[in-house]
Structure formats: C-alpha cells, structure tokens
Design an enzyme around this catalytic site. Structure first.
Site, PDB file in Angstrom:
ATOM      1  N   LYS A  63      12.911  -1.420   0.962  1.00 24.40           N
ATOM      2  CA  LYS A  63      12.839   0.395   1.636  1.00 24.40           C
ATOM      3  C   LYS A  63      13.721   0.197   2.767  1.00 24.40           C
ATOM      4  O   LYS A  63      13.908  -0.961   3.473  1.00 24.40           O
ATOM      5  CB  LYS A  63      11.419   0.348   1.900  1.00 24.40           C
ATOM      6  CG  LYS A  63      11.100   1.921   2.511  1.00 24.40           C
ATOM      7  CD  LYS A  63       9.946   2.044   2.417  1.00 24.40           C
ATOM      8  CE  LYS A  63       9.455   3.534   3.331  1.00 24.40           C
ATOM      9  NZ  LYS A  63       8.157   3.753   3.876  1.00 24.40           N
ATOM     10  N   SER A 106       5.946   7.512   1.972  1.00 23.20           N
ATOM     11  CA  SER A 106       7.279   7.938   2.270  1.00 23.20           C
ATOM     12  C   SER A 106       8.085   6.559   1.505  1.00 23.20           C
ATOM     13  O   SER A 106       9.360   6.391   1.706  1.00 23.20           O
ATOM     14  CB  SER A 106       7.580   7.244   3.958  1.00 23.20           C
ATOM     15  OG  SER A 106       7.149   6.154   4.081  1.00 23.20           O
ATOM     16  N   SER A 143       1.891   5.335   2.785  1.00 18.67           N
ATOM     17  CA  SER A 143       3.198   5.396   2.113  1.00 18.67           C
ATOM     18  C   SER A 143       3.673   4.530   1.049  1.00 18.67           C
ATOM     19  O   SER A 143       4.642   4.446   0.387  1.00 18.67           O
ATOM     20  CB  SER A 143       4.135   5.223   3.239  1.00 18.67           C
ATOM     21  OG  SER A 143       4.254   6.188   4.105  1.00 18.67           O
TER      22      SER A 143
END
Length: 466
Positions: free
Chosen positions: A80, A156, A180
């Site tokens: 990520k 996220s 997330s």
C-alpha cells in the site's frame, strides 16, 4: 496464465518446491492481470515490471538450488502506498509529497517480505494519507470495485483489496486505522486481518498513533497466516512491538471452533443494517453453531464510540499535515481539509477525555471476552456504494465515512484482533463477516476464520476476472 494468477500463496509455494511452476511464470501472470484490469479499477499507482521479473528470476534460481528464503519466496505481492518501500516513492495519495527524493528505506513489513523473497510488484492506491473508508485521491483518482466498477472498493486499502480480487498479486500489505483493511476486504470479497495492536511492527509511527495497524490482505485465511508468520517478526524501529508470538500462525489454523463460546451481535446495539447483509451474517452465525460452537445473541454493551474515535482520528490528521502551510490545502482532498481543521480545534483536555473513554471501552471488552471467546458481527452494514463519494446516497452528500463504518473503528480503539471473511452477497456484491477476539487472541481469530472458510468457501474472484 490467467488461472496461475489466482493460485493461492500456499499453492504457489508447493508448486515451486515440486518444480511444477516457476516464480517467473506466476509473476508474469500477475503482471498480465495488472495490464488487463488496472485501467478499469485503478488498484496500482506504481508497477515496476522490470524489478518484479528480476526478483522472480532470483527466486526461481533459489528454488532450483533447493534454498528458498521462506514461506513466501516467489509470491507476487503489493505494498500500500502508505508503507515505505525502498527504491519507490511513497506518495500517500497526496500531491503534497515530493516524489523526487531519496527513497532508501523499507518499512518493517516491506523489509520482512523482501527478506523472505516475495516478489514486489508495485504500490497500491490509497486515499490521501489514508484518511477515509473509500479510495480516491487528488493524486491517483478513484479506485473502483471489481464486482461492479461503478461502486467503491472501500478504503483506505482499496487498491490492495481490488488487486487481490483480480489476481494482481496474491498477497498485499494494507493498513487499518479505523477499518482500512476490513472495509475494502468486505466490499471486494477477500480476507483481511487486523491483528492485536503491536503484533505487526510499523515504522514510521503513524500520525494516527495507536489506532493504526499494518496487516495482510489475501484470498484465503491460510495465506494471511503465512503473511503473519513473516511480517510479525519484531523490528527495533517500533518501540511498541509485542514480543514474538512464539509459534507459527499457519500451524494453528485447523483446530476448528467446537466448544467455543461465541457472541453474535448483528448491530452492536446501535447500527442500521441492510436486510440482505443481516440475512448473510445471521446465516454465518448459524454456521458456527453447526461447527460446534455455542452461539449466543448478545451485544457487547457499548454505545457508538464514534465521537471517541473522531477525537483520536481528527487530531491525527491535523498532525499528519502540520508540516504543510495552509496554502497547500488547495491541493488536498477537501474532505481531508475539513477533518484537519476540525482536528486542530480539539483541546488537549478533550483528547485526554477521549483517551480515558477509550480505556473504559477496552475494559468493557476485556470483561466481555471473559464470557465469550469470540464476537461475530457484520464487517460492513451495507454493500459497496457509488464510487467517488465518501458516503452513500445523493452522491455522498453530508456526513463522514465514520457514519457507515459502524463495526470497524470500535476495535481499533480497543486494539483487538479482527478479521473479515466473505459470507454472502447483498445486491450481488460481497458481504463480510467480522470475527473479533480478545487482545492477543490473534491465532484464535484466524483459526475461527479458517473453520468458517473451510465449511463455506466462497470465491473471491469477481465476474470481471472471468
């Protein structure tokens, strides 16, 4: 090659060791999926094909010589874009971060994957600084859902979830400060795990403090356990790291749930639920009874702690952006600007009051888990909604993402392990079951998730990948 892209990490390892498949072949399959599907879902913001293939060739040689570096050697992986990765920019979904600087260090989880021989494909998309439960940013645009590209992937870690769902790598590093990992895991129909805080080292320390976790996102529970065995190794840069677990997570998956005491709370006593989501999680709870657990419908007994969460999250956002002048806010996500400005208005006393409430919530859940080994809830109260907005309905007008992520952020406050496992569909889109354990009961949560997954397997492969 398409079928190769959907083999699990565990399957890849066995095939590599038996010389039936090469890490180069698996990496090419993942890169082919990225080339085909990334333009539609926007899961990756950076792909380094040359570096990935070079890493795969090195892995291939190690297997040929009989000396793989570890359980994930040769497995295609993504990181990520909040997590530092040597040689690649970590832009955090923001136009404020200068890409033209030295990128010389790996975060702990990146370092452990690299040391174990995983093939790093690239960086996955995130909202700016990971601030919300959907994935879009001024820098990288909107990330969509592989099951319906008009819908959100969640966030996220939305890019990571979409990538796993479409075979664009088999394992992914996500982060979870308020859901997330679990939100996009549920929306995209994959497995995601937030361990007990401190179980997976993190560095640099998140501006969101002890809410924030690094965790695995995979297509199966076994793959997540394999990742945990690698990324949970202590790192001196994180002073809050827990001592080593003392066992391999992957070796403790098959104990089942027979005899466990399990609480089932479909709404935590305050959340509103889509009826098809309710049906799916109620069926999942009944499945635990069929597997031998004693399941009791009971709420934990707390009110919605969203204001407590905001008193931690919003000042954290303000801290994250404090180095930039007010003029820089014109380049930022307007929603992030709003919570930064709200975060700046919290006093130290108000924050400390929230810290005390957080402690009370932790004690309450500690007492709850003296009676129940596990808590089952929906991961999300609704299926994935329109892409490109923060909240569903009327093009997302009004409210914050915390208004619909009712089931995730409480367990960031309490620092408990929580997983999402696919358990059905609503409006034709995946539904997730959340399995929550007491602090430090990470292996038990994974074991329970594995028992449910084995009894009720669901494909994480959406129609787009057919």
């Amino acid at each position: 090659m398409t079928e190769t892209a959907f083999l699990t990490a565990a399957e890849l390892g066995r095939l590599y060791r038996d010389r039936e498949l090469s890490p180069v072949e698996a990496t090419r399959a993942a890169l082919d999926q990225i080339e085909e599907h990334n333009p539609r879902v926007n899961a990756f913001c950076l792909v380094d094909e040359e570096a990935a293939l070079a890493s795969a060739r090195e892995s291939e040689k190690r297997y040929s010589d009989g000396g793989p570096l570890g359980k994930l050697d040769g497995v295609p992986a993504s990181i990520k874009d909040l997590v530092l990765t040597r040689g690649w920019p970590t832009l955090r979904g923001s136009r404020l971060v200068d890409p033209d600087q030295a990128w010389e260090e790996d975060a702990p989880s990146t370092a452990r994957l690299r040391e174990g021989g995983a093939v790093l494909l690239g960086k996955t998309t995130t909202p700016e600084y990971g601030w919300k439960g959907v994935t879009d940013s001024p820098l990288t645009g909107v990330t969509t859902n592989p099951w319906d590209t008009t819908r959100t992937s969640g966030g996220s870690s939305g890019g990571a979830a979409a990538a796993i769902s479409l075979g664009m790598g088999r394992i992914a590093i996500g982060t979870d400060g308020g859901g997330s990992v679990r939100i996009p895991g549920a929306f995209c129909g994959i497995f995601g795990f937030k361990a007990t805080f401190g179980r997976v080292p993190a560095w640099p320390i998140s501006p969101f403090g002890t809410l924030a976790n690094v965790g695995p996102m995979t297509s199966t529970v076994e793959d997540a356990a394999l990742m945990m065995d690698v990324i949970s190794a202590p790192d001196y840069r994180d002073p809050l790291t827990l001592p080593p677990a003392g066992y391999d997570f992957a070796d403790h998956l098959e104990g089942g749930v027979e005899g466990l005491r399990v609480a089932f709370s479909p709404d935590l006593g305050y959340a509103e639920l889509h009826p098809e989501v309710r049906d799916a999680v109620e069926q999942a709870a009944r499945a635990f009874e069929e597997l031998g657990a004693t399941v009791v419908r009971e709420d934990p007994g707390f009110d919605d702690p969203v204001e407590c969460f905001k008193a931690h999250w919003y000042p954290g956002a303000a801290k994250a952006l404090a180095a930039y002048g007010r003029e820089a806010r014109a380049l930022m996500d307007p929603g992030l600007v709003e919570i930064v400005e709200e975060g700046e208005r919290y006093s130290a006393v108000e924050h400390l009051e929230a810290v005390a409430k957080r402690g009370e919530l932790g004690i309450l859940m500690g007492e709850f888990h003296r009676r129940y080994d596990l808590l089952l809830t929906p991961t999300m109260p609704i299926p994935a909604f329109e892409a490109g907005v923060e909240t569903p309905g009327s093009r997302g007008s009004g409210g914050r993402w915390t208004s619909w992520a009712s089931f995730s952020h409480p367990f960031n406050l309490t620092q408990q392990p929580a997983a999402t496992v696919p358990c059905g569909f609503a409006e034709g889109l995946p539904v997730g079951l959340q399995i929550v354990g007491a602090r430090h009961a990470d292996a038990l949560v994974l074991r329970a998730a594995r028992a449910y997954e084995a009894a009720h397997p669901m494909s994480s492969r959406p129609p787009l990948a057919a």
